[in-house]
Design an enzyme around this catalytic site. Sequence first.
Site, PDB file in Angstrom:
ATOM      1  N   GLU A 143       0.757  -1.342   0.010  1.00  0.00           N
ATOM      2  CA  GLU A 143       0.238  -0.091   0.128  1.00  0.00           C
ATOM      3  C   GLU A 143       0.829   1.355  -0.077  1.00  0.00           C
ATOM      4  O   GLU A 143       0.526   2.269  -0.418  1.00  0.00           O
ATOM      5  CB  GLU A 143      -0.974  -0.139   1.250  1.00  0.00           C
ATOM      6  CG  GLU A 143      -2.397  -0.341   0.825  1.00  0.00           C
ATOM      7  CD  GLU A 143      -3.407  -0.182   1.865  1.00  0.00           C
ATOM      8  OE1 GLU A 143      -3.996  -1.182   2.019  1.00  0.00           O
ATOM      9  OE2 GLU A 143      -3.180   0.661   2.801  1.00  0.00           O
ATOM     10  N   HIS A 155       7.964 -27.301   0.698  1.00  0.00           N
ATOM     11  CA  HIS A 155       7.098 -28.313   0.023  1.00  0.00           C
ATOM     12  C   HIS A 155       5.933 -27.976  -0.682  1.00  0.00           C
ATOM     13  O   HIS A 155       5.037 -28.491  -1.052  1.00  0.00           O
ATOM     14  CB  HIS A 155       6.641 -29.612   0.773  1.00  0.00           C
ATOM     15  CG  HIS A 155       7.864 -29.806   1.780  1.00  0.00           C
ATOM     16  ND1 HIS A 155       8.416 -31.235   1.254  1.00  0.00           N
ATOM     17  CD2 HIS A 155       8.588 -29.485   2.793  1.00  0.00           C
ATOM     18  CE1 HIS A 155       9.496 -31.545   2.229  1.00  0.00           C
ATOM     19  NE2 HIS A 155       9.531 -30.444   3.072  1.00  0.00           N
ATOM     20  N   LYS A 187     -13.067   1.830  -2.240  1.00  0.00           N
ATOM     21  CA  LYS A 187     -14.007   2.026  -1.134  1.00  0.00           C
ATOM     22  C   LYS A 187     -15.168   3.043  -1.757  1.00  0.00           C
ATOM     23  O   LYS A 187     -16.416   2.844  -1.612  1.00  0.00           O
ATOM     24  CB  LYS A 187     -13.301   3.082  -0.097  1.00  0.00           C
ATOM     25  CG  LYS A 187     -12.531   2.038   1.016  1.00  0.00           C
ATOM     26  CD  LYS A 187     -12.008   3.100   1.880  1.00  0.00           C
ATOM     27  CE  LYS A 187     -11.256   2.239   3.008  1.00  0.00           C
ATOM     28  NZ  LYS A 187     -10.858   3.143   4.170  1.00  0.00           N
TER      29      LYS A 187
END
Length: 464
Positions: free
Chosen positions: A290, A319, A433
Amino acid sequence: MDPIRIDYTNVLADAVGEEHGITPAELDGLAGPSRAALAAVEARRSTDLRWLDLPYQDDVHRRVLAYASSVAGRFENVVVLGIGGSALGNRALHTALNSPYHDVAPPPGQPRLFVMDNVDPDLIGTFLETVDPTKCLFNVISKSGSTAETMSQFLVFRQLLVERLGEEAHRAHVVVTTDAEKGVLRPIVREEGYESFVVPDGVGGRFSVLSPVGLLSSALLGMDVPALLAGAAAMDERCRSGELTENPALLYAAVQSLMQSRKQKNIAVTLSYSHRLRDLADWYAQLLAESIGKRRSRAGEDVFRGPTPVRAVGVTDQHSQVQLYVEGPFDKWFTFLAVEDTVHEVTIPSTYADRDALAYLGGQSMGALFAAEREGTRIALTDAKRPNLTVRFPRVDAASVGQYLYLMELAVAVMGEHYDVDAFDQPGVEAGKVAAYALMGRKGFEARREEIERATAGSQERVI
Ligand code: PA5
């Protein structure tokens, strides 16, 4: 206090070659810019970068600790309602400083912690079916005091509390951390008389973990808040030097910057060789993404900058991801989180000592195996010319974690100078937003809704 240390041997050209590693000339080239970057950040310490001084807010710390002790033993659960910078630090501190099984079997008198950083109805719905809200303290955290996710959760849980406990009694189950003035939460706090804390000016969400945003849940869960802050303050002291090779934040910022600009490593992997530190890598991923992922330079030109953070856990991801890391494209660099002393030791029994495939394990410690796996991965990456750096924690405790949090915040602020982007805004997040407000019919966002409808009208979905 034992310091955390940065081992940067394996990001240098001597270890991984000039194509992938940093040469002495490249590092020297950033000495002056690093000094200037630190000065630029420090110059804003008492104006708009107040997060730099969070370790020293003694009055606030006293209030946080006093509130936590005043409610000690009263709640089975602390529920953080927050998202992004208002959530990730809380989870990272909890998983680092409390037992991995804390929420299965909390120590006597201590609450569990739930961090509700999603509005997935299955998550919230299951929580409602599983946990009795009257046994919870809801810690509502929103700097802006208006984020839809957090506000919607607040409305849901407040309603439930009022139904179960009544208008008056529900108030003791809510504590709010928000801006001193802005947003809708502050007037609600005043009307309802909720206990509240302030996210100070100059402390953005992702830089707020050492404010009441992160400290309150830490105190409520019995973590050593003074040691956390002392660790942060110690790192602040260490990072006053303008010398690149003396100041860990300058060094880390320089390595990140050179890795991307000179070595084409667009992906920054944090590989935590500590189960308990794994969520610090998540916290850092947000801080880096951000802060540095920006369309525009500070002069307003389109630059589309930023590294892509990835988090992985050792040995688990050996793995899963490590095959790609050792043999895949040369587009990544690596930060190991390593721990020198663990609290527990587990000895591997010498059962089946006559079988070579197991005999070498018998009598050795899990810690030795863990360290060997970590060193094995470091060696494999280095041999494959994959630059890697190690942050060495003396142990996982509040003082070390405090050092790490402050180190990475300051490093990212300095990176903002190197990348020439504003590390403290988040226009991309705000854009999402605003679009969500528009789609949900929030007053004042009608024009944006029309724009979205116009843009999507007539577009044909292709779904198979
Ligand atoms: O770092 C940030 O600024 C963001 O991640 C915010 O923390 C996040 O968007 C939540 O915002 P708020 O705390 O205002 O609800």
